[in-house]
Design a protein around this motif. Structure first.
Motif: not given
Length: 120
Positions: A94-117
């Motif tokens: 699960i950690v690998k999936e989040f790290a490689e898909s960008g979901k981990g960055k979303e959790l850290l920044t509070g923004k979806n990869t498309n820029g929405s909050n």
């Protein structure tokens, strides 16, 4: 360093609460957390990171001691070691999936990869 986390999870049909604290930290290559309170007699979980040609490789070292003396040792032999190994492999997947898909960055920044909050 010294930050802690408490979580509650169900294992073997029983809800358990565990608190661990970061006890060793060498950013960005290593950190370790150790149980402060929980079902184990003790545990230490090390996370080692290396860069291999632009790919991060994480290695876990998980050392634990079961409670209840000889009964705990018996539980280790019969099922606990296998259960804990499977749990860590699944969690790391699960950690690998989040790290490689960008979901981990979303959790850290509070923004979806498309820029929405989104709300955490």
């Amino acid at each position: 360093m010294d930050e802690s986390v408490t979580w509650r999870a169900r294992h073997f049909g029983v809800y358990q609460t565990l608190t661990s604290r970061i006890t060793d930290f060498n950013n960005p290559i290593f950190f370790a957390d150790e149980m402060v309170s929980g079902a184990f007699r003790s545990f230490r979980h090390e996370h080692h990171f290396i860069d291999s040609e632009g790919v991060t490789i994480m290695t876990d070292i998980f050392e634990y001691r079961s409670p209840m003396g000889i009964l705990g040792l018996l539980a280790d032999k019969l099922f606990l070691k296998k259960y804990m190994t499977k749990l860590l492999v699944e969690r790391n997947s699960i950690v690998k999936e989040f790290a490689e898909s960008g979901k981990g960055k979303e959790l850290l920044t509070g923004k979806n990869t498309n820029g929405s909050n989104f709300k955490r």
